[in-house]
Design a protein around this motif. Structure first.
Motif, PDB file in Angstrom:
ATOM      1  N   MET A   1     -32.712  26.128 -45.904  1.00  0.00           N
ATOM      2  CA  MET A   1     -31.752  26.299 -44.811  1.00  0.00           C
ATOM      3  C   MET A   1     -32.254  25.643 -43.524  1.00  0.00           C
ATOM      4  SD  MET A   1     -28.947  27.840 -45.692  1.00  0.00           S
ATOM      5  CE  MET A   1     -29.034  26.806 -47.152  1.00  0.00           C
ATOM      6  N   PHE A   2     -33.523  25.843 -43.239  1.00  0.00           N
ATOM      7  CA  PHE A   2     -34.085  25.251 -42.024  1.00  0.00           C
ATOM      8  C   PHE A   2     -34.161  23.729 -42.123  1.00  0.00           C
ATOM      9  CE2 PHE A   2     -36.194  29.568 -41.648  1.00  0.00           C
ATOM     10  CZ  PHE A   2     -35.307  30.007 -40.679  1.00  0.00           C
ATOM     11  N   LEU A   3     -34.412  23.217 -43.321  1.00  0.00           N
ATOM     12  CA  LEU A   3     -34.368  21.764 -43.512  1.00  0.00           C
ATOM     13  C   LEU A   3     -32.954  21.239 -43.298  1.00  0.00           C
ATOM     14  CD1 LEU A   3     -36.704  21.256 -46.618  1.00  0.00           C
ATOM     15  CD2 LEU A   3     -37.154  20.582 -44.245  1.00  0.00           C
ATOM     16  N   GLY A   4     -31.973  22.043 -43.735  1.00  0.00           N
ATOM     17  CA  GLY A   4     -30.588  21.664 -43.495  1.00  0.00           C
ATOM     18  C   GLY A   4     -30.258  21.597 -42.019  1.00  0.00           C
ATOM     19  N   ILE A   5     -30.845  22.509 -41.242  1.00  0.00           N
ATOM     20  CA  ILE A   5     -30.646  22.486 -39.789  1.00  0.00           C
ATOM     21  C   ILE A   5     -31.285  21.243 -39.183  1.00  0.00           C
ATOM     22  CG2 ILE A   5     -31.279  23.647 -37.632  1.00  0.00           C
ATOM     23  CD1 ILE A   5     -30.992  26.302 -39.120  1.00  0.00           C
ATOM     24  N   LEU A   6     -32.474  20.918 -39.642  1.00  0.00           N
ATOM     25  CA  LEU A   6     -33.191  19.751 -39.102  1.00  0.00           C
ATOM     26  C   LEU A   6     -32.483  18.441 -39.401  1.00  0.00           C
ATOM     27  CD1 LEU A   6     -36.870  20.799 -39.958  1.00  0.00           C
ATOM     28  CD2 LEU A   6     -35.828  20.711 -37.690  1.00  0.00           C
ATOM     29  N   THR A   7     -31.743  18.393 -40.497  1.00  0.00           N
ATOM     30  CA  THR A   7     -31.085  17.139 -40.889  1.00  0.00           C
ATOM     31  C   THR A   7     -29.591  17.131 -40.578  1.00  0.00           C
ATOM     32  OG1 THR A   7     -30.780  18.037 -43.135  1.00  0.00           O
ATOM     33  CG2 THR A   7     -32.754  16.710 -42.725  1.00  0.00           C
ATOM     34  N   SER A   8     -29.089  18.131 -39.838  1.00  0.00           N
ATOM     35  CA  SER A   8     -27.665  18.180 -39.498  1.00  0.00           C
ATOM     36  C   SER A   8     -27.299  17.066 -38.534  1.00  0.00           C
ATOM     37  CB  SER A   8     -27.312  19.537 -38.887  1.00  0.00           C
ATOM     38  OG  SER A   8     -27.440  20.570 -39.837  1.00  0.00           O
ATOM     39  N   ARG A   9     -26.014  16.772 -38.466  1.00  0.00           N
ATOM     40  CA  ARG A   9     -25.552  15.692 -37.582  1.00  0.00           C
ATOM     41  C   ARG A   9     -25.427  16.132 -36.124  1.00  0.00           C
ATOM     42  NH1 ARG A   9     -18.984  15.347 -38.380  1.00  0.00           N
ATOM     43  NH2 ARG A   9     -18.591  17.603 -38.257  1.00  0.00           N
ATOM     44  N   TYR A  10     -25.306  17.441 -35.897  1.00  0.00           N
ATOM     45  CA  TYR A  10     -25.211  18.017 -34.546  1.00  0.00           C
ATOM     46  C   TYR A  10     -23.997  17.496 -33.778  1.00  0.00           C
ATOM     47  CZ  TYR A  10     -29.684  20.280 -35.193  1.00  0.00           C
ATOM     48  OH  TYR A  10     -30.690  21.089 -35.658  1.00  0.00           O
ATOM     49  N   ALA A  11     -22.864  17.538 -34.432  1.00  0.00           N
ATOM     50  CA  ALA A  11     -21.607  17.292 -33.734  1.00  0.00           C
ATOM     51  C   ALA A  11     -21.195  18.568 -33.009  1.00  0.00           C
ATOM     52  CB  ALA A  11     -20.533  16.881 -34.730  1.00  0.00           C
TER      53      ALA A  11
END
Length: 668
Positions: free
Chosen positions: A570-580
């Protein structure tokens, strides 16, 4: 009123027109303690610049002394020495201007009266200051005219000086000697001795003076303020209540000037709501009258959010005990009196004409109450007269416009109970900003302070924008304001910095938690192959395979491994999110909630694994494993204390009840 500048520690009060003697004594003592007084009282010339060492040392000492003198002055008095470069000159300049000077007894006062004494008034002044009645009385026996003379450069008489110093026994003796007319002597600002008493709030001194001359209660100073107003302004409520009871109602009526409205306004500002309510009950017309600053009492009440439960920003636990604990009695009393006062004001509007309502700034007051988040104020007024729903301020901002701008969810929710919500949602201000434009602007810091983390703040801002977007007509979505921006463009412009901070906060949190999760994965994976007690050399099975505690060990180890692995993903998913922008609404918070929840569960399971292994190895020797297991609960407790508030806040913000009351029933 503005904030006072920082004051030097050398004196208790900055130099003003009335405190030179006390100020100079305090400052001189400080300068002597800092070895700076010599340069102030020195009459010799500064060292020549050619003598570099001596000149440098002198310049430093002079600058230090001058700085202390400057910092000990109030802004008005500092202006006299702003261009002065020598500490000695600064001291002399202030002494020349503010040191009390004695009148020449042969000179006449403003009324043409001539004092025939031969002594100077400084002795009388000092005696009055320190409370030495024997010395003061002796002076007055020798110079009877000094009783009514103005003995300072500020035109203060002996009674002024004694009243300001707070010496009750001297005031009583002076009042006995003075005539009724002499009690009405004013200083250079138009203050009688009674008015001066409002600075220190001495009830007995005021009672003594009014016992001899009741007219003092109605004498204003040069700014038009009577004693009760001055007492309220200075925060002496006991004295103010006493003065109010003696103040004639006639001088407080609207037709006789602004004094009545000023009394109500000052009473509201200074939490003397009993005075405000009583005066409004006695003269309801004061509700829409203007005070000396042009504000009405109704507008003054709209500026006080702490007076109403809806505007009081109580934390949840104080809201819970609000109705049951007497410790909050004073707060409840304030809320009760405020609602009583509001109810009385509301009654007055039903018999007021349009001109009175306009002069009383009623519409602006309702909008101001919306700014402050005073739900009761807005709700009661609009319910009493639905026309107030169209109220606007000087910039054409309406009730719901400022409710969105200042993020007052409870007030904004009132729009759900209105049939004309489309018309209200389509209103624009003087800059062509509609309701959705207001949602696109940044929220004030005060409304975001209670939200932990920039990411959650960004989420709340998106929730506001989406909510308002669902209310306004579709035609409003693409409208541009005077600077050519649509609401969505305005939102992006105003929230760039917040989104950047939210991304950084998310990534920093995820990075830290990833390290912890990865460490737990490693430990739990290794623990499976190093089971407590070892393995049977004949068949390779664990020795404690048939014990129940061993199954607890295996299950908790597996749960810890799987949950920590999930948290890391989950935290890796946060780190690799696009942040729109839209990701902050649900996607990113959901990943953070899952990550923190599984990480917490993995820590609990890890401690359970450790405890089970320890119990197996010690053969249930409770005197050893019980204290150790208690220690194992410490990491869990620390995690709960540090991370659970964030986890709960994020879960409530994402999946909890909305801050908007969409089920608002029709109310007008």
């Amino acid at each position: 009123m503005g904030t006072k500048p920082a004051l030097s520690a050398a004196v208790l009060e900055g130099l003003n027109k009335e405190n030179y003697l006390d100020w100079s004594v305090q400052l001189k003592t400080y300068l002597m303690a800092q070895d700076l007084w010599e340069i102030v009282e020195s009459t010799s010339e500064p060292p020549a610049p050619e003598n570099e060492a001596a000149f440098k040392a002198w310049s430093k000492t002079n600058a230090m002394a001058l700085h202390v003198i400057q910092m000990s002055c109030e802004p008005d008095t500092f202006s006299n020495i702003r261009e002065t470069s020598l500490a000695r000159d600064a001291w002399d300049t202030l002494a020349e201007k503010y040191k009390p000077k004695l009148r020449d007894p042969s000179e006449s006062d403003k009324n043409g009266n001539i004092d025939d004494g031969v002594e100077i008034y400084m002795d009388l002044y000092k005696a009055l200051q320190i409370g030495d009645w024997d010395a003061a009385n002796e002076f007055l026996e020798r110079h009877p005219r000094a009783l009514s003379a103005k003995i300072t450069v500020m035109d203060k008489a002996a009674l002024h000086v004694a009243a300001e110093a707070g010496h009750v026994h001297i005031v009583e003796e002076l009042v006995k000697k003075m005539s009724v007319e002499n009690l009405e002597i004013k200083d250079f600002e138009g203050f009688t001795a009674l008015a001066c008493t409002t600075y220190n709030g001495n009830y007995r001194i005021a009672e003594c003076m009014l016992g001899k001359n009741e007219n003092l209660i109605s004498i204003p100073n040069d700014l038009g303020n009577i004693p009760v107003v001055l007492a309220l302004f200075n925060g002496h409520l006991k004295l103010a209540r006493y003065l109010y009871l003696l103040t004639p109602l006639e001088i407080l009526l609207p037709e006789n000037g602004t004094m009545g409205a000023t009394v109500v306004c000052e009473a509201i500002y200074n939490k003397a709501l009993d005075i405000a309510l009583d005066l409004v009950n006695r003269c309801p017309r004061l509700v829409v009258a203007q005070d000396r600053y042009g504000d009405s009492p109704f507008y003054a009440l709209s500026m006080m959010p702490d007076y109403f439960l809806g505007g009081d920003r109580l934390v949840f636990w104080r809201r819970w005990i609000y109705s049951g604990i007497k410790h909050l009695y004073e707060m409840k009393l304030t809320h009760f009196l405020s609602n009583e006062l509001l109810g009385r004001m509301k009654e007055q509007f039903s018999i007021s004409n349009i001109e009175q309502i306009r002069s009383g700034s009623v519409g602006a007051a309702i909008v101001r109450a919306s700014v402050e988040g005073i739900f009761e104020f807005v709700f009661e007024m609009v319910k009493a007269d639905p026309q107030f729903v169209w109220s606007r301020d000087t910039e054409s901002n309406g009730i719901f416009s400022v409710a969105v701008q200042y993020r007052r969810a409870k007030i904004f929710s009132l729009i759900y109970g209105l049939n004309m919500k489309n018309a209200l949602a389509g209103m624009v201000d003087s800059s062509d900003n509609n309701l959705l434009h207001m949602a696109g602007m940044s929220a004030p810091s005060t409304s975001l302070d209670q939200i932990p983390g920039a990411a959650l703040q960004m989420q709340r801002e998106l929730q506001w924008f989406k909510e308002v977007e669902s209310i306004v007509p579709p035609s409003v979505h693409g409208l541009r304001n005077k600077i050519g921006l649509t609401p969505r463009q305005l939102f992006t412009k105003y929230h760039e910095d917040m989104m950047s901070k939210g991304e950084k906060w998310m990534k920093d949190t995820a990075s830290s938690c990833t390290v912890v999760g990865a460490l737990i994965v490693t430990i739990m994976f290794a623990a499976v192959f190093t089971v407590p007690g070892g393995n049977d050399q004949n068949n390779g099975f664990p020795i404690f395979l048939n014990k129940k505690l061993f199954m607890v060990f295996i299950v908790s180890d597996a749960l810890s491994l799987f949950s920590s692995s999930t948290s890391v993903l989950m935290f890796l998913g946060i780190l690799t999110s696009r942040y729109a922008e839209e990701d902050f609404l649900v996607s990113l918070p959901r990943k953070m909630i899952i990550g923190l929840s599984t990480l917490f569960f993995s820590i609990v399971a890890m401690m359970t694994t450790f405890s089970a292994a320890l119990l197996l190895m010690l053969h249930e020797q409770s005197w050893i494993f019980k204290p150790v297991i208690c220690l194992a609960s410490i990491p869990i407790s620390l995690f709960v204390l540090m991370q659970s508030p964030l986890l709960v806040a994020m879960a409530m913000s994402t999946y909890g009840p909305s801050v908007f009351n969409r089920k608002m029933k029709p109310w007008i």
